[in-house]
Design a protein around this motif. Structure first.
Motif, short mmCIF file in Angstrom:
data_model
loop_
_atom_site.label_atom_id
_atom_site.label_comp_id
_atom_site.label_asym_id
_atom_site.label_seq_id
_atom_site.Cartn_x
_atom_site.Cartn_y
_atom_site.Cartn_z
N VAL A 105 -2.56 5.20 -5.45
CA VAL A 105 -3.50 6.41 -6.04
C VAL A 105 -2.83 6.96 -7.43
O VAL A 105 -1.74 7.05 -7.45
CB VAL A 105 -3.54 7.78 -4.95
CG1 VAL A 105 -4.18 9.00 -5.54
CG2 VAL A 105 -4.01 7.21 -3.56
N PRO A 106 -3.59 6.92 -8.34
CA PRO A 106 -3.12 7.08 -9.81
C PRO A 106 -2.63 8.42 -9.81
O PRO A 106 -2.92 9.52 -9.24
CB PRO A 106 -4.46 7.18 -10.57
CG PRO A 106 -5.40 6.29 -9.87
CD PRO A 106 -5.06 6.48 -8.36
N ARG A 118 -2.85 2.19 -16.99
CA ARG A 118 -1.63 1.75 -16.26
C ARG A 118 -1.57 0.26 -15.97
O ARG A 118 -0.52 -0.27 -15.58
CB ARG A 118 -1.55 2.73 -15.00
CG ARG A 118 -2.59 2.29 -13.94
CD ARG A 118 -2.56 2.67 -12.79
NE ARG A 118 -3.56 2.67 -11.61
CZ ARG A 118 -3.39 3.00 -10.55
NH1 ARG A 118 -2.36 3.45 -9.91
NH2 ARG A 118 -4.42 2.63 -9.51
N ARG A 134 -3.20 -4.88 -5.16
CA ARG A 134 -4.13 -4.02 -5.80
C ARG A 134 -3.93 -4.07 -7.37
O ARG A 134 -3.30 -4.50 -7.83
CB ARG A 134 -4.16 -2.60 -5.09
CG ARG A 134 -4.29 -2.58 -3.77
CD ARG A 134 -4.05 -1.09 -2.98
NE ARG A 134 -3.78 -1.10 -1.82
CZ ARG A 134 -4.92 -0.94 -0.85
NH1 ARG A 134 -6.27 -1.15 -1.19
NH2 ARG A 134 -4.68 -0.72 0.30
N ASP A 139 -10.62 0.27 -9.00
CA ASP A 139 -11.42 1.38 -9.89
C ASP A 139 -12.89 0.69 -9.69
O ASP A 139 -13.87 1.53 -10.35
CB ASP A 139 -11.31 1.30 -11.26
CG ASP A 139 -9.50 1.89 -11.44
OD1 ASP A 139 -9.63 3.11 -11.61
OD2 ASP A 139 -8.83 1.10 -11.44
N VAL A 142 -12.30 1.29 -4.40
CA VAL A 142 -12.10 2.55 -3.62
C VAL A 142 -12.40 3.72 -4.44
O VAL A 142 -13.19 4.61 -3.91
CB VAL A 142 -10.62 3.04 -3.30
CG1 VAL A 142 -9.89 3.08 -4.71
CG2 VAL A 142 -10.32 4.36 -2.53
N LEU A 148 -15.36 8.61 -6.63
CA LEU A 148 -14.25 9.35 -7.44
C LEU A 148 -14.66 9.48 -8.87
O LEU A 148 -13.88 10.41 -9.57
CB LEU A 148 -13.06 8.55 -7.29
CG LEU A 148 -12.37 8.41 -5.89
CD1 LEU A 148 -11.20 7.79 -5.81
CD2 LEU A 148 -12.18 9.77 -5.27
P1 AMP Z 1 -1.09 0.72 0.25
O1 AMP Z 1 -1.59 -0.44 -0.59
O2 AMP Z 1 -1.38 0.78 1.58
O3 AMP Z 1 0.29 1.11 -0.22
O4 AMP Z 1 -2.24 1.99 -0.29
C1 AMP Z 1 -2.26 2.13 -1.75
C2 AMP Z 1 -3.56 3.21 -1.64
O5 AMP Z 1 -3.71 3.56 -3.09
C3 AMP Z 1 -4.78 2.55 -1.34
O6 AMP Z 1 -5.20 3.63 -0.25
C4 AMP Z 1 -5.62 2.50 -2.53
O7 AMP Z 1 -7.00 2.78 -2.24
C5 AMP Z 1 -5.20 3.76 -3.20
N1 AMP Z 1 -5.39 3.23 -4.55
C6 AMP Z 1 -5.12 2.23 -5.47
N2 AMP Z 1 -5.87 2.37 -6.60
C7 AMP Z 1 -6.51 3.28 -6.77
C8 AMP Z 1 -7.37 3.85 -7.80
N3 AMP Z 1 -7.47 3.39 -8.73
N4 AMP Z 1 -7.85 5.11 -7.46
C9 AMP Z 1 -7.89 5.57 -6.18
N5 AMP Z 1 -7.03 5.24 -5.11
C10 AMP Z 1 -6.12 3.92 -5.42
#
Ligand code: AMP
Ligand code: MG
Length: 279
Positions: A105-106, A118, A134, A139, A142, A148
């Protein structure tokens, strides 16, 4: 130069079979996440080892040559096997030349910039194989599913991402994108395993169940993303990922084939070095 490997020029390579054709429609409901394309688990251990040997050799050359940068992007729904895939291919690489970034999450600082800020900062340098767990694709995934940012904004991002990736490839970056596809039952089984196994429980949170309820919204976001951002310069590979062995085999072969296209070479000896007698 002939090297050991499985590269096939006739379109029967996993790279050709699993590549999402630019402009094609993607229907994940009819996609077989357990497909193995005639490969056998019994042989996979040796084939994965052969893939790792190819990858190790190719990265050694790439690192020595320091001419090409390679970016590997791994996407997939929760429990699709992103961590396991990265663990599997990492074993082949020189850790000094393989930066891995997991995008979460940013932060507020990240959110105060454009969404590529980033990501751009973590791109690999020449000689490196950078791996993204990821990526900027969140962007349009999720961010879309959770609203968002307004839809007018995320809808522009497919084109923006394609343009940005095009610029990067024109500047010498090779981008290899993997989408790991598991089905709903497989995610259920993997979540249950995470709950039940004390060694895996740390990976699970109740929020994962909330996300699971949005399976179909994610599916549509994935389908759009794959269809709109698989390009000639940075195509997606859609990996059937219910079976870990097939997933690891496919990713290592496709990546080795992509690196082989770069044909990295050890640099020639510096002036006067060849034939030098060290006393
Ligand atoms: P994990 O991969 O299980 O460590 O979780 C990382 C979390 O970050 C996941 O729930 C993704 O959806 C979230 N995430 C990654 N990039 C973004 C983004 N740009 N905006 C919102 N959430 C993000
Ligand atoms: Mg998670």
């Amino acid at each position: 130069m002939a090297r050991s490997g499985s590269k096939k020029a006739d379109g029967s390579s996993l790279r050709a079979l699993l590549r999402v054709a630019p402009g094609s429609k993607v229907d994940l409901r009819s996609f077989d996440c357990g497909a193995t394309f005639g490969r056998e688990k019994a042989k996979a251990v040796d084939e994965i080892a052969a893939g790792q040997t190819r990858l190790a050799d190719l990265h050694d050359r790439l690192w020595a040559e320091a001419k090409h940068a390679v970016l590997v992007i791994v996407q997939g729904i929760d429990a699709a096997g992103k961590d396991g895939t990265i663990h599997s291919i990492m074993g082949a690489f020189n850790p000094q030349g393989t930066p891995v970034t997991s995008f979460k999450v940013p932060s507020s600082l990240e959110l105060a910039h454009d969404y590529l800020w980033r990501v751009h900062a973590r791109l690999p340098a020449k000689g490196e194989i950078g791996i993204f767990n990821r990526s900027h694709y969140e962007d349009v995934l999720v961010v879309r599913v959770h609203g968002l940012v307004p839809s007018e904004r995320w809808k522009l991002r497919y084109r923006q991402i394609n343009d940005w990736e095009r610029m990067l490839t024109e500047e010498g970056l090779t981008i290899v994108k993997f989408f790991l596809a598991i089905d709903r039952d497989e995610q259920c089984a993997r979540f249950q395993e995470r709950v039940d196994d004390p060694k895996k429980r740390w990976k699970f949170s109740l929020a994962d169940l909330e996300e699971r309820k949005r399976w179909d919204e994610y599916r549509v976001a994935f389908e759009d993303c794959l269809a709109k951002t698989s390009t000639g310069w940075a195509p997606w590979h859609l990996i059937p990922a219910n079976r870990n062995w097939f997933r690891n085999l496919a990713v290592s072969e496709i990546l080795a084939d992509a690196l082989e296209d770069l044909d990295p070479q050890y640099p020639p000896a510096a002036e006067g070095v060849e034939g030098t007698i060290v006393e």
